[in-house]
Each structure stands twice: as C-alpha cells, then as structure tokens.
Enzyme design. Structure first.
Site, PDB file in Angstrom:
ATOM      1  N   LYS A 137      31.669  -1.617   3.933  1.00  0.00           N
ATOM      2  CA  LYS A 137      30.260  -1.396   4.238  1.00  0.00           C
ATOM      3  C   LYS A 137      29.434  -2.426   3.450  1.00  0.00           C
ATOM      4  O   LYS A 137      29.784  -2.780   2.321  1.00  0.00           O
ATOM      5  CB  LYS A 137      29.883   0.030   3.813  1.00  0.00           C
ATOM      6  CG  LYS A 137      28.465   0.460   4.151  1.00  0.00           C
ATOM      7  CD  LYS A 137      28.251   1.883   3.650  1.00  0.00           C
ATOM      8  CE  LYS A 137      26.888   2.431   4.061  1.00  0.00           C
ATOM      9  NZ  LYS A 137      26.698   3.825   3.572  1.00  0.00           N
ATOM     10  N   LEU A 195      19.639   2.680   4.305  1.00  0.00           N
ATOM     11  CA  LEU A 195      20.839   3.536   4.236  1.00  0.00           C
ATOM     12  C   LEU A 195      20.565   4.973   4.653  1.00  0.00           C
ATOM     13  O   LEU A 195      21.503   5.719   4.943  1.00  0.00           O
ATOM     14  CB  LEU A 195      21.449   3.557   2.820  1.00  0.00           C
ATOM     15  CG  LEU A 195      21.847   2.223   2.200  1.00  0.00           C
ATOM     16  CD1 LEU A 195      22.402   2.455   0.796  1.00  0.00           C
ATOM     17  CD2 LEU A 195      22.883   1.511   3.057  1.00  0.00           C
ATOM     18  N   SER A 221      25.320   6.364   7.468  1.00  0.00           N
ATOM     19  CA  SER A 221      24.939   4.970   7.368  1.00  0.00           C
ATOM     20  C   SER A 221      26.133   4.000   7.380  1.00  0.00           C
ATOM     21  O   SER A 221      25.930   2.786   7.532  1.00  0.00           O
ATOM     22  CB  SER A 221      24.132   4.735   6.081  1.00  0.00           C
ATOM     23  OG  SER A 221      24.876   5.034   4.922  1.00  0.00           O
ATOM     24  N   ILE A 242      25.633   9.670   0.756  1.00  0.00           N
ATOM     25  CA  ILE A 242      24.663  10.453  -0.009  1.00  0.00           C
ATOM     26  C   ILE A 242      24.062  11.569   0.849  1.00  0.00           C
ATOM     27  O   ILE A 242      23.387  12.448   0.346  1.00  0.00           O
ATOM     28  CB  ILE A 242      23.546   9.564  -0.596  1.00  0.00           C
ATOM     29  CG1 ILE A 242      22.779  10.302  -1.689  1.00  0.00           C
ATOM     30  CG2 ILE A 242      22.607   9.057   0.503  1.00  0.00           C
ATOM     31  CD1 ILE A 242      21.793   9.456  -2.461  1.00  0.00           C
ATOM     32  N   GLY A 243      24.335  11.523   2.160  1.00  0.00           N
ATOM     33  CA  GLY A 243      23.823  12.574   3.029  1.00  0.00           C
ATOM     34  C   GLY A 243      24.676  12.776   4.268  1.00  0.00           C
ATOM     35  O   GLY A 243      24.259  13.411   5.222  1.00  0.00           O
ATOM     36  N   SER A 245      27.103   9.913   5.033  1.00  0.00           N
ATOM     37  CA  SER A 245      27.271   8.542   5.521  1.00  0.00           C
ATOM     38  C   SER A 245      28.691   8.059   5.751  1.00  0.00           C
ATOM     39  O   SER A 245      28.881   7.039   6.416  1.00  0.00           O
ATOM     40  CB  SER A 245      26.556   7.571   4.579  1.00  0.00           C
ATOM     41  OG  SER A 245      25.171   7.767   4.626  1.00  0.00           O
TER      42      SER A 245
END
Length: 569
Positions: A137, A195, A221, A242-243, A245
């Site tokens: 990434k 992101l 992301s 973080i959420g 991704s």
C-alpha cells in the site's frame, strides 16, 4: 528576479500518471483496442486478464504464497521467473484497473537476480520470503521510490512536509524486515486521498474499481491491494487499517486479510494521516490470496523481533502453541475433532443500526450452516450497541479538525475529493477536555464489550470468536457506502480480525425482501441502494473477530472455517 511558476496540481497529477505508465516495459503495454475492451468488461479477473499473459505466467501467478516460496526453495522456480510473472501481471492489472501508484519493476528484477545468485552460491534461501513478490500500500517508504499516500503535494518525495532533504532516503521498518526475509518489492498500490474512505479515489489516478464487477468499488483504504490480488498481480500485500482498511478490500475483492492489534507489528516510519492520534491507532496488516499467505507473513515478520527496533511494538513472538491449540480442535475438513471442544462462535446478524443486504445475510447463513454441519457451536451475538463505539471512534479520526489533511492538500493546492468535502472541512480541533471525555467513553465501551464476551462462558465454554459482516453490503456501488460501523467498532476495541471470502452475490438468489422494514432513515437509504442486477457477481466476505493480541488464534479459526466452508460446498 524571475519567480518560478507554480505548477497546477492537475498538471502534476497528469505527469505522475504518465511517468508511472512509462515505467511499464513496452512489451507489456496494451493497445487502445485492448484498453477499450477492458472498459466494457464487467469482470476483469480470471479468463479476461489471462488473455494478456503467457501460459507460463498464468501457471506461476495461479500459485499462492506458500506454494511459490516452496517452489523457489526447491529450485523448481527461480526468483527472476516469479518476479517477472508478477511484474507483468501487475503491469496489465494497472492498465485495465488503475490500481497502482508506483512501479519499480527494474529494481525488483535486479533484486531477484541477486537472490538467485545467493541461492546458487549457498544452496539455501535468504529467508522464508526468499523471492516472493510482495506488493505495498502506498504508505510504506521504499528507498528511491515516491510515497504519495494519494496526495498530489507528495509527488516527487516520500515524506511530505516533514523533511524534504531526506526524500527517498527513508525506509519503513517493516520494509527493512521484509527485505531481510528475502522478499521482492515491486509496486505500490492505490489508496484514497486521506486514507479515511471505504473506497479508493484520489486526485492523482482517479478511482480504482472492483475487478470482479466494474459497477462496484474495490473498497478502501487498501483498495489497490485488494484489486491487484483479485487480478492475481500479487499473492501477498502489506496494508494498514484504522477503520476497516485491510478488511473492506479483502471482503470486496474475494481475498483474505489479517488485522492485528496495533502494537503487534511495526508502524515505525510509515506515512499516516494525523499520525499524532494514537488513542485508536492504525495498524499494519496483511492481505493475501490465501490463509497460508497471512500466516507466512505474520510468522516471518515476527521472527525479526520488531519490538527491538520499534519500542511501540509489544514483545510477543509468533506463538506456535496458540495456533496448534486451535488447529487440533478440527480435522483437515474443518470438522470438530474429539476429544477436543468444538469451536464456539458468536454470530452478529445485524448491528441494529443498518441491516445487511441479502447477499451478506446469505453469506452469514452459509458460514453458520457450514460450521454447524462440521460439529461446531454457533450462538447469537448481541453485544453493547455498536453505535456508541462508532461515534467515539469517528470523533478521534476527526479530532484534529482535519488540520493534518489540509496541510498536505495545501502543498499542491488540490481540493478534497467530493466524497470527503463534507466530512473533512477544516474546523477547530477537539479540546483536551472533550478528548479526555471521549477516551473515558471508549474505555467504558471496551469494558462493557469485554464483560459481555466473558458472560458467554455461563454454559461452561466461552465464545472463541465472532462472525460478523464486514459491511452491510457486498462490494459497494461507488458513492453508496453509508455505514462503516461494522469495521470501525473493532478498531475501537483493538481486536484481532481475519477476513475470509464466502460467496458471491447472485441476482437469482439474493432477491429483495418486500417485507423488510427499515430500522431507521439510514437503514432505509442503504436497503434502497441494493440492486440485485448491479451487485451480481460481487464477492462477499465475513469478519472473524477474536480479542486483543489473538492473531494466532484467529488465523487458526479462519483456517478451520475456510476448510468447513469448502467441505460444505
């Protein structure tokens, strides 16, 4: 004195796109007719992308990470052969799917030659990842290569505003570890601006769509990672979460992923949005075309003892015993094995805020039926309402008032993409007192969730892990990802998660339920966005959730569930 002209951001983005394409060898370029054909194709995977490859390429890219490392280690394949096949496939994948930010194929092939020379001279591999191409990434710093992180202002460097004199000289710790293990790095994959979006869009390359169904998004992301692997341009990639991704792109693209607890792997010298926000920190994770690839990645990176160089990493080596304790509870077909306890898994059918679309519900039922058929226990899971955790988590993602995001936008003058303009308008940051209050609310939610989990032992066996949707839909129609709580809640809890593919949406089976009564306005909006014809063929995956630092356990459970699903089919 003449003042140098400021290059418009649009021109900088266009130059970057052209530069990336120019790095693809001419022999691997597609002609305009082939590109037009790809644009009109619903499904780019499998037979379609294979028409641009040689039979030897297809033979190599059809193997998963473990097969490839074993073939290289036994001299059945060379690192150069494998690297060439994946570079070529990644080049084609980008041309038909727009999934790469950076290509450095020449660097990768030179690395592969060096690895082959080492093997020829020493009769052994450098390490467990010897010769394996690994995609990244576009947050990870590789010496000599840009890290744009989706910002136009970062083009030409890899540190943004931090220290321009160090451009292209910094290397993320996990990159150092991967290279020491023998990996070959060859490309960086697309991600969304900031992101913080469940799709993959930015002002540099535009949008990355879903290779299985170009009506839909590849997720985000780490969306470029998911798309590249769906096209077999990679078998193993490194992302962040973080959420959701690494989980969302895995589910949307029909592959596997692992989201560890944040302090398990090194995030040192990795680019990030609002890096000072550490209450709910981002975590490095892996995406792979196989469960074995995830295990290989975790086992290998932990063998480098990342905590020695990164004090933020908790010193927990790979725990073979934890993995073995889970594996011994089932046979090769995922069936519960006496005298061990069967798995006991909870299933979250809905978070009671936004219910899943028909394909996702069918996916949950498929997993539950397969597990029960294999002799395992499944119980309903009704934890504290996830809306609380969603609210707290989002507050921390926006805690700085988007000042970090705008500092990067200002480097080039580029605007926020339309999807983010409302969410990340510049505003005053949260006060210290607000932040502390939200921290306490988050801790209270964690404690309540843990208490609920512990209460499941009232029958003598505690729940091992939880099955839940990754999103309330399969790979989503662009612009219609309305509810991200199914993944965000797990980031607040910092739990360990694996995502496994289950099925694909089927317009003939996953029909609209005319009796469905929306829970609220948001649920109504989501349910009305479901169109069986558009979603047809979209991959469906589920999350398997364990508690903090239970990465080995959730990998073992994911292996059992995957085996049970295969036997069930």
């Amino acid at each position: 004195m003449r003042v140098p002209a400021v290059v418009p951001w649009e021109a900088r983005a266009a130059a970057k796109r052209a530069s990336t394409l120019a790095r693809i060898p001419q022999a691997w370029r597609l002609d305009p007719a082939q590109l037009d054909e790809a644009k009109g194709q619903r499904d780019l995977t499998g037979a379609f992308i294979h028409r641009f490859l040689q039979s030897r390429d297809i033979e190599i890219i059809s193997q998963d990470s473990l097969e490839l490392t074993r073939a290289i280690g036994s001299a059945k394949l060379t690192a150069v052969e494998v690297t060439t096949a994946f570079c070529k496939t990644a080049a084609v994948a980008h041309q038909i799917n727009n999934c790469l930010h950076e290509v450095f194929f020449e660097q990768a092939l030179e690395r592969a030659k060096q690895l082959d020379a080492y093997f020829a001279e020493n009769g052994k591999t450098v390490g467990p990842l010897h010769g394996l191409p690994i995609s990244l990434k576009d947050q990870f710093h590789v010496k000599g290569v840009d890290t744009s992180m989706g910002y136009v202002g970062w083009i030409g460097s890899n540190l943004g505003i931090k220290d321009p004199s160090q451009a292209h000289q910094v290397e993320s710790q996990i990159i150092t570890e991967l290279l020491s293990l023998g990996a070959v790095l060859y490309c960086k994959t697309s991600l969304p601006q900031t992101l913080l979006l469940g799709e993959t869009k930015n002002n540099i390359i535009g949008q990355t769509l879903n290779p299985h169904n170009q009506n839909l998004s590849c997720g985000g992301s780490s969306g470029g990672e998911g798309a590249l692997q769906a096209l077999r341009g990679s078998t193993l990639g490194v992302g962040t979460d973080i959420g959701g991704s690494v989980r969302i792109p895995a589910a949307f693209n029909g592959i596997f992923s692992l989201k560890p607890t944040p302090e398990r792997l090194s995030y040192r010298q990795v680019a990030n949005t609002n890096p000072g926000q550490n209450t709910y920190r981002s975590t490095v994770g892996f995406l792979s075309t196989s469960i074995g690839g995830l295990e290989l990645a975790l086992r290998s990176t932990l063998s480098r003892k990342p905590w020695i160089s990164d004090p933020a990493v908790v010193p927990i080596p790979f725990r073979e015993d934890e993995l073995s304790l889970v594996r011994e509870r089932a046979d090769a077909n995922g069936r519960a094995r006496e005298p061990y306890l069967p798995l006991k898994l909870g299933v979250l059918w809905t978070d009671k805020k936004v219910g899943p679309h028909p394909p996702v519900l069918r996916g949950l039922h498929t997993v539950v039926n397969a597990l029960r058929e294999a002799g395992h226990r499944v119980v309903d899971w009704e934890p504290p309402l996830q809306a609380t955790a969603k609210r707290v988590h989002v507050s921390f993602l926006k805690a700085d008032g988007a000042h970090d995001i705008h500092s990067h936008l200002n480097l080039s003058g580029e605007p926020l993409i339309p999807d983010l303009q409302e969410a990340f308008q510049l505003r005053p940051p949260l006060s210290l007192l607000e932040t502390q209050d939200l921290t306490l609310q988050g801790l209270e939610y964690e404690a309540a969730y843990s208490d609920y989990w512990n209460s499941t032992s009232n029958d003598g066996q505690i729940v091992d892990a939880v099955i839940m949707p990754v999103a309330p839909h399969a790979a989503v129609i662009p612009g219609k990802y309305y509810h991200t709580a199914y993944t965000e809640v797990i980031n607040l809890l910092n739990y360990s998660v694996a995502v496994i593919p289950v099925t694909k949406a089927n317009k003939d089976i996953d029909v609209v339920d005319p009796s469905y009564q929306p829970l609220n306005g948001l649920d109504k909006k989501n349910s009305e966005a479901y169109d069986p014809e558009i979603y047809d063929g979209a991959p469906v995956g589920v999350q398997l959730v364990a508690r903090k630092f239970e990465e080995e356990k959730i990998l073992g459970i994911a292996q059992i569930v995957t085996a049970a699903l295969k036997a069930h089919r």
